[in-house]
Design a protein around this motif. Sequence first.
Motif, PDB file in Angstrom:
ATOM      1  N   VAL A   1      25.789  43.197  55.983  1.00  9.92           N
ATOM      2  CA  VAL A   1      26.998  43.475  56.754  1.00  9.92           C
ATOM      3  C   VAL A   1      27.717  44.702  56.198  1.00  9.92           C
ATOM      4  CG1 VAL A   1      27.359  41.084  57.465  1.00  9.92           C
ATOM      5  CG2 VAL A   1      28.302  41.869  55.296  1.00  9.92           C
ATOM      6  N   ASP A   2      28.626  45.240  57.025  1.00  9.99           N
ATOM      7  CA  ASP A   2      29.442  46.367  56.557  1.00  9.99           C
ATOM      8  C   ASP A   2      30.640  45.848  55.778  1.00  9.99           C
ATOM      9  OD1 ASP A   2      31.404  45.521  58.394  1.00  9.99           O
ATOM     10  OD2 ASP A   2      30.671  46.888  59.953  1.00  9.99           O
ATOM     11  N   GLY A   3      31.440  46.755  55.269  1.00  9.73           N
ATOM     12  CA  GLY A   3      32.548  46.377  54.411  1.00  9.73           C
ATOM     13  C   GLY A   3      33.766  45.859  55.121  1.00  9.73           C
ATOM     14  N   ALA A   4      33.746  45.850  56.455  1.00 11.98           N
ATOM     15  CA  ALA A   4      34.879  45.328  57.221  1.00 11.98           C
ATOM     16  C   ALA A   4      34.623  43.923  57.744  1.00 11.98           C
ATOM     17  CB  ALA A   4      35.202  46.256  58.386  1.00 11.98           C
ATOM     18  N   THR A   5      33.403  43.422  57.558  1.00 10.42           N
ATOM     19  CA  THR A   5      33.044  42.093  58.048  1.00 10.42           C
ATOM     20  C   THR A   5      33.328  41.057  56.972  1.00 10.42           C
ATOM     21  OG1 THR A   5      31.292  42.998  59.450  1.00 10.42           O
ATOM     22  CG2 THR A   5      31.165  40.650  58.931  1.00 10.42           C
TER      23      THR A   5
ATOM     24  N   ALA B   1      35.338  40.529  51.786  1.00 17.14           N
ATOM     25  CA  ALA B   1      34.128  41.188  52.259  1.00 17.14           C
ATOM     26  C   ALA B   1      33.251  41.535  51.071  1.00 17.14           C
ATOM     27  CB  ALA B   1      34.489  42.447  53.046  1.00 17.14           C
ATOM     28  N   ALA B   2      31.994  41.816  51.331  1.00 13.81           N
ATOM     29  CA  ALA B   2      31.042  42.151  50.275  1.00 13.81           C
ATOM     30  C   ALA B   2      31.370  43.527  49.675  1.00 13.81           C
ATOM     31  CB  ALA B   2      29.625  42.151  50.825  1.00 13.81           C
TER      32      ALA B   2
ATOM     33  N   ALA C   1      42.273  47.129  53.416  1.00  9.94           N
ATOM     34  CA  ALA C   1      41.186  47.549  52.539  1.00  9.94           C
ATOM     35  C   ALA C   1      39.862  47.061  53.108  1.00  9.94           C
ATOM     36  CB  ALA C   1      41.381  46.991  51.125  1.00  9.94           C
ATOM     37  N   VAL C   2      38.782  47.689  52.684  1.00 11.93           N
ATOM     38  CA  VAL C   2      37.444  47.226  53.059  1.00 11.93           C
ATOM     39  C   VAL C   2      36.568  47.230  51.820  1.00 11.93           C
ATOM     40  CG1 VAL C   2      37.571  48.061  55.441  1.00 11.93           C
ATOM     41  CG2 VAL C   2      36.680  49.563  53.655  1.00 11.93           C
ATOM     42  N   GLY C   3      35.521  46.447  51.884  1.00 15.00           N
ATOM     43  CA  GLY C   3      34.550  46.471  50.800  1.00 15.00           C
ATOM     44  C   GLY C   3      33.513  47.555  51.064  1.00 15.00           C
TER      45      GLY C   3
ATOM     46  N   ARG D   1      42.834  42.307  52.423  1.00 15.07           N
ATOM     47  CA  ARG D   1      44.266  42.561  52.586  1.00 15.07           C
ATOM     48  C   ARG D   1      44.795  43.574  51.584  1.00 15.07           C
ATOM     49  NH1 ARG D   1      45.970  36.444  51.819  1.00 15.07           N
ATOM     50  NH2 ARG D   1      44.683  36.938  50.002  1.00 15.07           N
ATOM     51  N   ASN D   2      44.290  43.516  50.354  1.00 14.68           N
ATOM     52  CA  ASN D   2      44.887  44.346  49.298  1.00 14.68           C
ATOM     53  C   ASN D   2      43.877  45.057  48.411  1.00 14.68           C
ATOM     54  OD1 ASN D   2      43.923  42.232  47.650  1.00 14.68           O
ATOM     55  ND2 ASN D   2      45.896  41.150  47.775  1.00 14.68           N
ATOM     56  N   GLY D   3      42.575  44.828  48.630  1.00 15.20           N
ATOM     57  CA  GLY D   3      41.558  45.508  47.849  1.00 15.20           C
ATOM     58  C   GLY D   3      41.217  44.864  46.524  1.00 15.20           C
ATOM     59  N   ASP D   4      41.840  43.738  46.179  1.00 16.38           N
ATOM     60  CA  ASP D   4      41.548  43.073  44.902  1.00 16.38           C
ATOM     61  C   ASP D   4      40.080  42.674  44.838  1.00 16.38           C
ATOM     62  OD1 ASP D   4      44.156  43.361  44.221  1.00 16.38           O
ATOM     63  OD2 ASP D   4      44.715  41.252  44.466  1.00 16.38           O
ATOM     64  N   GLU D   5      39.481  42.884  43.685  1.00 14.28           N
ATOM     65  CA  GLU D   5      38.060  42.597  43.505  1.00 14.28           C
ATOM     66  C   GLU D   5      37.851  41.239  42.855  1.00 14.28           C
ATOM     67  OE1 GLU D   5      34.889  45.792  42.517  1.00 14.28           O
ATOM     68  OE2 GLU D   5      35.289  44.768  40.605  1.00 14.28           O
ATOM     69  N   ARG D   6      36.827  40.516  43.312  1.00  8.69           N
ATOM     70  CA  ARG D   6      36.418  39.243  42.701  1.00  8.69           C
ATOM     71  C   ARG D   6      34.992  39.398  42.208  1.00  8.69           C
ATOM     72  NH1 ARG D   6      41.028  38.899  43.141  1.00  8.69           N
ATOM     73  NH2 ARG D   6      42.326  37.337  44.217  1.00  8.69           N
ATOM     74  N   ARG D   7      34.667  38.660  41.104  1.00  3.80           N
ATOM     75  CA  ARG D   7      33.351  38.788  40.509  1.00  3.80           C
ATOM     76  C   ARG D   7      32.727  37.427  40.257  1.00  3.80           C
ATOM     77  NH1 ARG D   7      34.300  42.256  35.511  1.00  3.80           N
ATOM     78  NH2 ARG D   7      35.680  43.292  37.006  1.00  3.80           N
TER      79      ARG D   7
END
Length: 385
Positions: A317-321, A376-377, A299-301, A359-365
């Motif tokens: 930065v991009d979503g893969a960094t 990633a951001a 996954a990427v942000g 790794r899995n796309g889970d979001e943190r806030r």
Amino acid sequence: MSSKRGGFSVRGIRQWLEAPAASVAERGGRLNVLRGAVARVTTPLLPDDYLHLANPLWSVRELRGRVVEVRKETADSATLVIKPGWGFDFKYQPGQYIGIGILIDGRWHWRSYSLTCPPNWNEPGHGGKRVISIAVKAMPEGFLSSHLVNGVRPGAIVRLAAPQGGFVLPSPPPPKVLFLTAGSGITPVMAMLRAMDRRDAVPDVVHIHSARTAEDIMFGAELRELHDRHPSFTMRPHLTGERGKFALDSLDEALPDWRERETWACGPAALLDEIERHWRDAGLSDRLHVERFEIERSAVGEGGTVTFGKSGRSATVDGATSLLEAGESVGVQMPFGCRMGICQTCVVTLSSGYTRDLRNGDERREGDKVQTCISAAAGDCTLDV
């Protein structure tokens, strides 16, 4: 020729001062205890600027080391022998890794590399002093690995992070061992082999290593010498340029007792995935130890501007960094360990915004703890670091 005054030589005093501070409580009596106390009491006063003028390895705030040798292993890999300064703990376990920071164009760049030497190692040719070694393979996309292999010279000062990691060889080792490695995955296993060789206690060990050609095998000559010197050690190179990828299904024929062996595996992610499935299907997952050098990114942000609150710096930065890479790119001293999402050393608080697990796309806030090495951001965000 060293000068002497009052029974002390300048060289002797320097060696005493450069000795690791980790041994303060073990030897040296009251003077060494006083030395350690002074170092700790003066730490808030930042004496490192003054100490560095006398010797770059003298630091009470961070681990440092000096590169004393760069030795080619293959056309695209090299061993770096490093003399650590104050505070380094030489009682690590074979198979562990360290963090190493290199100053390039005014910025510190950090990566983790497996130690390739046994604990408390004294290599001939370095004055009998304890040193450590890592081995690095230059990767086409790896800026730092290429610099370490081709750009670092003896005398360079590096920053070090303490040894850690759970991919280790117990003492004494199991009676029957299998090493499965490929490419630079051989590096932690070399520390294990060298530790067993140093103790002259090599059990029944079979090492299957994959490389494109014989010339691409890191430590090839040393492995052949170990094979010839220890009847209990069998080295089986698998040359993929001639035979293709090593087939795990061939283990039953090539090594009928592989199920009886405690196994350590390290190499590319795809190979390790296959090995884990093979051992799981055989009901032997508890006998398998795996070390990964890279995370699997599924996954990427969305990317965005990452602000580092305490330093006041920011990076777009991009979503893969990863957030860890973003911080390091602007010179923020980020905590890190394995860089794989395993050790939890890199965890910081997300002060605002959102991030996404690579790794899995889970979001943190806002308010969550995030592992910066695998996050990633997901838009603009601020970290409490």
